[in-house]
Structures are given as C-alpha cells and as structure tokens.
Enzyme design. Structure first.
Site: not given
Length: 198
Positions: A23, A49, A62, A119, A132, A143
């Site tokens: 399957r 995300n 980031h 990252h 994420y 950020e």
C-alpha cells in the site's frame, strides 16, 4: 526511530524506522518522548511551518533571540534538501562551525536544532516541501538572519547549484557584523534557557 547527535551540540539527526508494504509506507515522524530522552525535556510544538521551494533556493541563515528563540524539527515531505545547522552562539566551542544532513522523501530523516542555533537549507529539486515543527510562534521583532553565503561560515552548496536568495536573506549581515552589533545569542544564555526547560 534512531536519534543521533550531530557535530554541533544541541542538534540531532532523526532516522525513522519505515514499514513498507504493497500500500505504501508507514513510519513515526515525530516522537516527543524519544526526543526528550536526548534533550532532557519535551519539545513543545506551538507552530508548524511548510515551505515549498524550487531547486537552488537557499533559505536562511535564520535564528531568533534567546529566550525563547525557536527550537526546530525539520523534515522533507517531498523532494530533497541539504539542511544546515550553524553554531552562531557566541562563546560556544564550535562557534562559526556547521553541520549538514540530506533530508529527502526516501530516507525521511529529520533534523532537530535547539534554541539559539542558526538554520538554513538548500533545495535540490523543484517543489521540495519542508515541514518545520517549532517550539515558539513566529515573532518578527525577535527574528534575525545571517547571509547564507558568508565566506567566513563557508556553507558548501552542492555542485551545480546556482543559489536563489530572498531579498531579506541577501541583505542579511555576515556573522562578524551580526556579532559586532550584538545580534547573536550567547552560548551561556542558550544553555541557561535549555536548563530552565528541564
């Protein structure tokens, strides 16, 4: 599910056990209890995300202010990407160093990176879909970014890749400038925050 540390302290690669049959295939993609055995605390998922990228897209580097920053658990739902974990924690024994893992829809590996780590990833195929799990919600005021092609960091992109960056990532400072501006987390603050989660 096998969980192994990477060269950067606070980062792990997760290899699921896959169960194929006629399957398709089944596996556990995330186990908070198994991950907690390595972290000393459970990862609380507050946001997910999804990004879809064309081949050559580079996203990152980031990171977010500590505390609380954002721990991340990343996998490729489709396609393939090279995932980079960069140590941007001032005072860390591996400051400025990085490690990377191929994430694709064959091995179905995942990467975990703790709060305070940088990252980035490079998509290897069109329509590469990264998923994420994040320990904190997005806060644009906290950020930050570092230019992913900073030669002092020296991320190695796969042969034949012509990197495509967003305007925001292209305008990001290099590592030395981010440190000089006081934008980087400290290793001590990251460890203290992680200890507070235990």
């Amino acid at each position: 599910m096998n969980i192994e540390p990477l060269a950067i302290e606070g980062a792990y690669v997760i290899t699921p056990r896959q169960f194929p049959d006629d399957r398709g295939v089944f596996m556990e993609g995330f186990r908070a209890d198994k991950l907690a055995e390595h972290l000393g605390h459970q990862m609380q998922v507050l946001q997910t995300n999804i990004s879809v990228s064309s081949a050559g897209t580079v996203r990152g580097i980031h990171y977010a202010d500590v505390p609380p920053s954002q721990a991340k658990y990343i996998t490729a739902a489709s396609g393939a990407l090279i995932d980079y974990i960069i140590d941007i924690r001032v005072g860390s024994p591996t400051y400025g160093q990085w490690d990377c893992v191929l994430l694709d829809s064959d091995s179905r590996k995942a990467v975990y990176l703790s709060e305070g780590l940088g990252h980035a990833f490079c998509a290897l195929q069109d329509d590469t879909t990264a998923v994420y799990l994040c320990s904190a919600v997005y806060n644009p005021e906290r950020e930050h970014g570092i230019h992913p092609l900073d030669p002092a960091i020296g991320l190695t992109l796969p042969d034949g890749i012509e990197p495509t960056l967003s305007p925001k990532d292209h305008a990001a400072p290099n590592l030395a400038d981010a440190e000089a501006q006081g934008l980087l987390p400290t290793y001590e603050d990251c460890l203290n925050y992680r200890n507070s989660l235990r």
